[in-house]
Design an enzyme around this catalytic site. Structure first.
Site, PDB file in Angstrom:
ATOM      1  CE  LYS A   1      -4.325   0.199   2.254  1.00 26.13           C
ATOM      2  NZ  LYS A   1      -5.113   0.146   3.493  1.00 26.13           N
TER       3      LYS A   1
ATOM      4  CB  THR B   1     -14.549   3.550  16.222  1.00 28.37           C
ATOM      5  OG1 THR B   1     -14.844   4.423  15.122  1.00 28.37           O
ATOM      6  CG2 THR B   1     -15.759   3.411  17.119  1.00 28.37           C
TER       7      THR B   1
ATOM      8  CD  GLU C   1     -13.510  11.462  10.126  1.00 25.85           C
ATOM      9  OE1 GLU C   1     -12.617  12.235  10.479  1.00 25.85           O
ATOM     10  OE2 GLU C   1     -14.547  11.849   9.535  1.00 25.85           O
TER      11      GLU C   1
ATOM     12  CE  LYS D   1     -17.583   6.358  14.395  1.00 26.09           C
ATOM     13  NZ  LYS D   1     -17.958   6.946  13.131  1.00 26.09           N
TER      14      LYS D   1
ATOM     15  CG  ASN E   1     -21.262   4.431  13.751  1.00 23.91           C
ATOM     16  OD1 ASN E   1     -21.634   5.400  13.096  1.00 23.91           O
ATOM     17  ND2 ASN E   1     -20.083   3.870  13.561  1.00 23.91           N
TER      18      ASN E   1
ATOM     19  CG  PHE F   1     -29.110   6.714   8.285  1.00 26.71           C
ATOM     20  CD1 PHE F   1     -28.431   5.520   8.397  1.00 26.71           C
ATOM     21  CD2 PHE F   1     -28.401   7.841   7.885  1.00 26.71           C
ATOM     22  CE1 PHE F   1     -27.072   5.437   8.118  1.00 26.71           C
ATOM     23  CE2 PHE F   1     -27.042   7.774   7.612  1.00 26.71           C
ATOM     24  CZ  PHE F   1     -26.374   6.555   7.723  1.00 26.71           C
TER      25      PHE F   1
ATOM     26  CB  CYS G   1     -18.561   1.628  10.914  1.00 24.33           C
ATOM     27  SG  CYS G   1     -16.946   2.210  10.381  1.00 24.33           S
TER      28      CYS G   1
ATOM     29  CE  LYS H   1     -21.407   3.839   2.101  1.00 25.27           C
ATOM     30  NZ  LYS H   1     -21.524   5.041   2.918  1.00 25.27           N
TER      31      LYS H   1
ATOM     32  NE  ARG I   1     -13.561  -2.912   5.806  1.00 25.89           N
ATOM     33  CZ  ARG I   1     -12.821  -1.916   6.313  1.00 25.89           C
ATOM     34  NH1 ARG I   1     -12.107  -2.107   7.394  1.00 25.89           N
ATOM     35  NH2 ARG I   1     -12.805  -0.735   5.728  1.00 25.89           N
TER      36      ARG I   1
HETATM   37  N1  NAD Z   1     -14.232   3.194   7.283  1.00 29.87           N
HETATM   38  C1  NAD Z   1     -14.996   4.143   7.777  1.00 29.87           C
HETATM   39  O1  NAD Z   1     -15.925   4.603   7.128  1.00 29.87           O
HETATM   40  C2  NAD Z   1     -14.742   4.683   9.155  1.00 29.87           C
HETATM   41  C3  NAD Z   1     -15.333   5.899   9.528  1.00 29.87           C
HETATM   42  C4  NAD Z   1     -15.114   6.404  10.810  1.00 29.87           C
HETATM   43  C5  NAD Z   1     -14.323   5.701  11.706  1.00 29.87           C
HETATM   44  N2  NAD Z   1     -13.769   4.518  11.326  1.00 29.87           N
HETATM   45  C6  NAD Z   1     -12.884   3.862  12.296  1.00 29.87           C
HETATM   46  O2  NAD Z   1     -11.549   4.239  11.961  1.00 29.87           O
HETATM   47  C7  NAD Z   1     -10.648   3.144  12.180  1.00 29.87           C
HETATM   48  C8  NAD Z   1      -9.947   2.789  10.886  1.00 29.87           C
HETATM   49  O3  NAD Z   1     -10.934   2.367   9.962  1.00 29.87           O
HETATM   50  P1  NAD Z   1     -10.591   2.212   8.403  1.00 29.87           P
HETATM   51  O4  NAD Z   1     -11.877   1.856   7.742  1.00 29.87           O
HETATM   52  O5  NAD Z   1      -9.804   3.364   7.944  1.00 29.87           O
HETATM   53  O6  NAD Z   1      -9.673   0.897   8.468  1.00 29.87           O
HETATM   54  P2  NAD Z   1      -8.863   0.240   7.272  1.00 29.87           P
HETATM   55  O7  NAD Z   1      -8.844  -1.201   7.562  1.00 29.87           O
HETATM   56  O8  NAD Z   1      -9.380   0.733   5.962  1.00 29.87           O
HETATM   57  O9  NAD Z   1      -7.401   0.855   7.448  1.00 29.87           O
HETATM   58  C9  NAD Z   1      -6.561   0.591   8.539  1.00 29.87           C
HETATM   59  C10 NAD Z   1      -5.116   0.689   8.066  1.00 29.87           C
HETATM   60  O10 NAD Z   1      -4.264   0.506   9.191  1.00 29.87           O
HETATM   61  C11 NAD Z   1      -3.135  -0.269   8.775  1.00 29.87           C
HETATM   62  N3  NAD Z   1      -2.498  -0.886   9.930  1.00 29.87           N
HETATM   63  C12 NAD Z   1      -2.865  -1.986  10.614  1.00 29.87           C
HETATM   64  N4  NAD Z   1      -1.993  -2.227  11.622  1.00 29.87           N
HETATM   65  C13 NAD Z   1      -1.045  -1.252  11.555  1.00 29.87           C
HETATM   66  C14 NAD Z   1       0.123  -0.957  12.305  1.00 29.87           C
HETATM   67  N5  NAD Z   1       0.479  -1.732  13.342  1.00 29.87           N
HETATM   68  N6  NAD Z   1       0.853   0.118  11.953  1.00 29.87           N
HETATM   69  C15 NAD Z   1       0.504   0.898  10.894  1.00 29.87           C
HETATM   70  N7  NAD Z   1      -0.591   0.656  10.145  1.00 29.87           N
HETATM   71  C16 NAD Z   1      -1.348  -0.402  10.471  1.00 29.87           C
HETATM   72  C17 NAD Z   1      -3.727  -1.271   7.802  1.00 29.87           C
HETATM   73  O11 NAD Z   1      -2.730  -1.816   6.961  1.00 29.87           O
HETATM   74  C18 NAD Z   1      -4.728  -0.394   7.047  1.00 29.87           C
HETATM   75  O12 NAD Z   1      -4.157   0.205   5.908  1.00 29.87           O
HETATM   76  C19 NAD Z   1     -11.502   2.036  12.783  1.00 29.87           C
HETATM   77  O13 NAD Z   1     -11.476   2.160  14.186  1.00 29.87           O
HETATM   78  C20 NAD Z   1     -12.896   2.354  12.270  1.00 29.87           C
HETATM   79  O14 NAD Z   1     -13.903   1.836  13.114  1.00 29.87           O
HETATM   80  C21 NAD Z   1     -13.931   4.007  10.076  1.00 29.87           C
HETATM   81  O1  UPG Z   2     -31.202   4.947   4.571  1.00 27.26           O
HETATM   82  C1  UPG Z   2     -30.317   4.087   4.664  1.00 27.26           C
HETATM   83  C2  UPG Z   2     -28.965   4.426   4.962  1.00 27.26           C
HETATM   84  C3  UPG Z   2     -28.026   3.398   5.086  1.00 27.26           C
HETATM   85  N1  UPG Z   2     -28.412   2.102   4.911  1.00 27.26           N
HETATM   86  C4  UPG Z   2     -27.429   1.018   5.069  1.00 27.26           C
HETATM   87  O2  UPG Z   2     -26.696   1.210   6.288  1.00 27.26           O
HETATM   88  C5  UPG Z   2     -25.372   0.739   6.160  1.00 27.26           C
HETATM   89  C6  UPG Z   2     -24.374   1.825   6.548  1.00 27.26           C
HETATM   90  O3  UPG Z   2     -24.451   2.893   5.624  1.00 27.26           O
HETATM   91  P1  UPG Z   2     -23.608   4.239   5.839  1.00 27.26           P
HETATM   92  O4  UPG Z   2     -23.874   4.725   7.202  1.00 27.26           O
HETATM   93  O5  UPG Z   2     -23.874   5.136   4.704  1.00 27.26           O
HETATM   94  O6  UPG Z   2     -22.139   3.640   5.686  1.00 27.26           O
HETATM   95  P2  UPG Z   2     -20.737   3.825   6.417  1.00 27.26           P
HETATM   96  O7  UPG Z   2     -19.797   4.342   5.403  1.00 27.26           O
HETATM   97  O8  UPG Z   2     -20.451   2.530   7.089  1.00 27.26           O
HETATM   98  O9  UPG Z   2     -20.920   4.986   7.510  1.00 27.26           O
HETATM   99  C7  UPG Z   2     -21.318   4.731   8.858  1.00 27.26           C
HETATM  100  O10 UPG Z   2     -20.232   4.253   9.629  1.00 27.26           O
HETATM  101  C8  UPG Z   2     -19.092   5.151   9.645  1.00 27.26           C
HETATM  102  C9  UPG Z   2     -17.978   4.443  10.381  1.00 27.26           C
HETATM  103  O11 UPG Z   2     -18.071   4.549  11.756  1.00 27.26           O
HETATM  104  C10 UPG Z   2     -19.516   6.457  10.302  1.00 27.26           C
HETATM  105  O12 UPG Z   2     -18.409   7.344  10.342  1.00 27.26           O
HETATM  106  C11 UPG Z   2     -20.681   7.072   9.519  1.00 27.26           C
HETATM  107  O13 UPG Z   2     -21.122   8.235  10.189  1.00 27.26           O
HETATM  108  C12 UPG Z   2     -21.810   6.048   9.452  1.00 27.26           C
HETATM  109  O14 UPG Z   2     -22.866   6.570   8.637  1.00 27.26           O
HETATM  110  C13 UPG Z   2     -25.221   0.283   4.709  1.00 27.26           C
HETATM  111  O15 UPG Z   2     -25.400  -1.116   4.636  1.00 27.26           O
HETATM  112  C14 UPG Z   2     -26.344   1.013   3.992  1.00 27.26           C
HETATM  113  O16 UPG Z   2     -26.794   0.364   2.830  1.00 27.26           O
HETATM  114  C15 UPG Z   2     -29.732   1.772   4.612  1.00 27.26           C
HETATM  115  O17 UPG Z   2     -30.072   0.586   4.483  1.00 27.26           O
HETATM  116  N2  UPG Z   2     -30.633   2.791   4.504  1.00 27.26           N
END
Ligand code: NAD
Ligand code: UPG
Length: 430
Positions: free
Chosen positions: A40, A126, A151, A204, A208, A249, A260, A321, A328
């Protein structure tokens, strides 16, 4: 802001870390991102983004070209000289449902001696309530402050959500460190909510869990609509106008999923049980989500005349979605597995996937377009609301299908278009 304060390290370059790094670089900071994944880091250093996120490749390339963004596998090197260090590491679900903090702890233990004096160590991952306090002990340095800055971005709109947040939450016992983190967001002109670290961590999970419970509620109302002959679209259109409910939602679906909502609801439930309060509403929302996935499988069985064994079922969409290639905890995969377990021959397509991704599972045959998924299928099931599925040549689909029923779990397709093609559309809650 001084030169040193604007040097930022981001550990973990997934959806959250890469978006954070690229956006902070776009705001003028010097950002070093680290990740254990060498492949990566190699790609990112060349400006290639291994995630499907609008605008992210452009920001990464611009950050690299302007010398404001750098990638490394060496986290100790990344934190060197940084005033703020963001931890954007995975916190997946452990076997008991709780959040697995192994990556966060491992990184903190590894870099604690390398953190510059006076820096703010920020959890953007998180993490359960109390994590900042426990990490403070693990760091064991009075000159390093712990800040919780959860976030809220959504996949598929990560850059837009980061740059236009509804709120920025910053929680810390150290006022100066919290000021410094909050100042990074000042150009975004977003409301900043300042709290203690524990409250920020809980916001957070509570957010969710609320979204998940809202979706389970809507899916239950949709089921009631089916039983009573009402239309969920009409119901939610009026319901959403109540400001106490809100319009977002409210779309029913095959169940909520993604990286998440499923893991965070389970982790909050576990935490509430450990705290002795329990969380019956959340438990019910999680169970209702499983039921919703089973309901979709039953509905497809009905469309196949009662039994699934021996029937081919075509699936439109596998991502959790539209707008993402993330698989995941996708409800589509749960439905696919449920169909296969009852003997269906499952064939799926998804415009964001190539089919060789990990996670699709053995029970699903992947094909590269919707017509191939439809060919010879007794029922066709739309599981992800990709816009291109609306634009299919539905007369051609009808010719290819063996049956005539399309189960539209997102209420995404135009019923009139399907009717004209001689197909029967079965939606959710209508
Ligand atoms: N994906 C989302 O939409 C979202 C939104 C808000 C919060 N979060 C939270 O943020 C966090 C990260 O989520 P994400 O979706 O970005 O995860 P991700 O799996 O996409 O990315 C995590 C990254 O961390 C790296 N990593 C793992 N172990 C490591 C180490 N020891 N040192 C350096 N890098 C390392 C992995 O290789 C990977 O690239 C989680 O706690 C998640 O719940 C995710
Ligand atoms: O009206 C709706 C909205 C969402 N979904 C479903 O709900 C799930 C989650 O959707 P969404 O929330 O848009 O996706 P994420 O990108 O996982 O975002 C959520 O999870 C993130 C990780 O924590 C948070 O940061 C965001 O605020 C939170 O919306 C998916 O399966 C969607 O298809 C529905 O079925 N109906």
């Amino acid at each position: 802001m001084t030169g040193r304060e604007s040097r930022i390290a981001v550990v973990g370059t997934g959806y959250v870390g890469l978006t954070t790094g690229a956006c902070l670089a776009a705001l003028g900071h010097h950002v070093t991102c680290s990740d254990v994944d060498r492949c990566k880091i190699g790609l990112l250093s060349r400006g290639e983004v291994p995630l499907r996120e609008p605008d992210l490749p452009r920001l990464v390339r611009r950050g690299l070209a302007r010398g404001r963004l750098r990638f490394t596998v060496d986290t100790r090197d990344a934190v060197d000289g940084a005033g703020v260090v963001f931890l954007c590491l995975p916190t997946p679900m452990a076997s008991g449902g709780e959040a697995d903090l192994a990556a966060v702890r491992e990184v903190v233990a590894d870099v604690r001696a390398s953190l510059p004096g006076g820096c703010a160590l920020v959890t953007k991952s998180t993490v359960p309530v109390g994590t900042a306090a426990r990490l403070k002990e693990l760091v064991g340095r009075p000159d390093v402050a712990l800040v919780s800055n959860p976030e809220f971005l959504r996949e598929g709109s990560a850059v837009r959500d980061f740059l236009h947040p509804d709120r920025v939450v910053v929680g810390s016992a150290d006022r100066a460190a919290a000021d410094r983190v909050a100042a990074l967001y000042a150009p975004l002109h977003a409301p900043v909510v300042r709290t203690d670290a524990a409250s920020a961590e809980l916001v957070k999970y509570a957010a969710n869990a609320f979204l998940a419970a809202k979706l389970s509620y809507v899916n239950a109302v949709a089921e009631l609509c089916e039983a009573e002959g009402a239309d969920i679209g009409a119901v939610t259109a009026a319901l959403g106008r109540d400001p106490g409910v809100g319009r977002s939602f409210l779309r029913p679906g095959p169940g909520w999923g993604g990286s998440c909502l499923p893991k965070d609801t389970r982790a909050l439930l576990r935490a509430a049980e450990a705290a002795g309060t329990g969380f019956p509403v959340l438990r019910a929302a999680i169970e209702a989500n499983r039921r919703q996935q089973r309901r979709v499988v039953d509905r497809v069985a009905e469309a196949c005349g009662g039994a699934l064994r021996g029937h081919r079922v075509g699936l439109l969409g596998l991502a959790f979605k539209a707008g993402t290639d993330d698989l995941r905890d996708s409800p589509a995969l749960a439905v696919a597995a449920g169909l296969a377990a009852r003997g269906a021959d499952v064939v799926a397509c998804d415009p964001a996937l190539r089919g060789d991704e990990r996670g699709i599972g053995e029970s699903v045959a992947f094909v590269d377009d919707a017509y191939r998924a439809a060919k010879g299928a007794r029922a066709l099931v739309l599981l992800t609301e990709w816009p291109q599925f609306r634009e299919l040549d539905w007369c051609r689909v009808a010719e290819l299908l063996e049956g005539a029923v399309v189960v539209d779990t997102r209420n995404h397709l135009d019923p009139d278009v399907l009717r004209r093609a001689g197909l029967v559309r079965r939606g959710i809650g209508c």
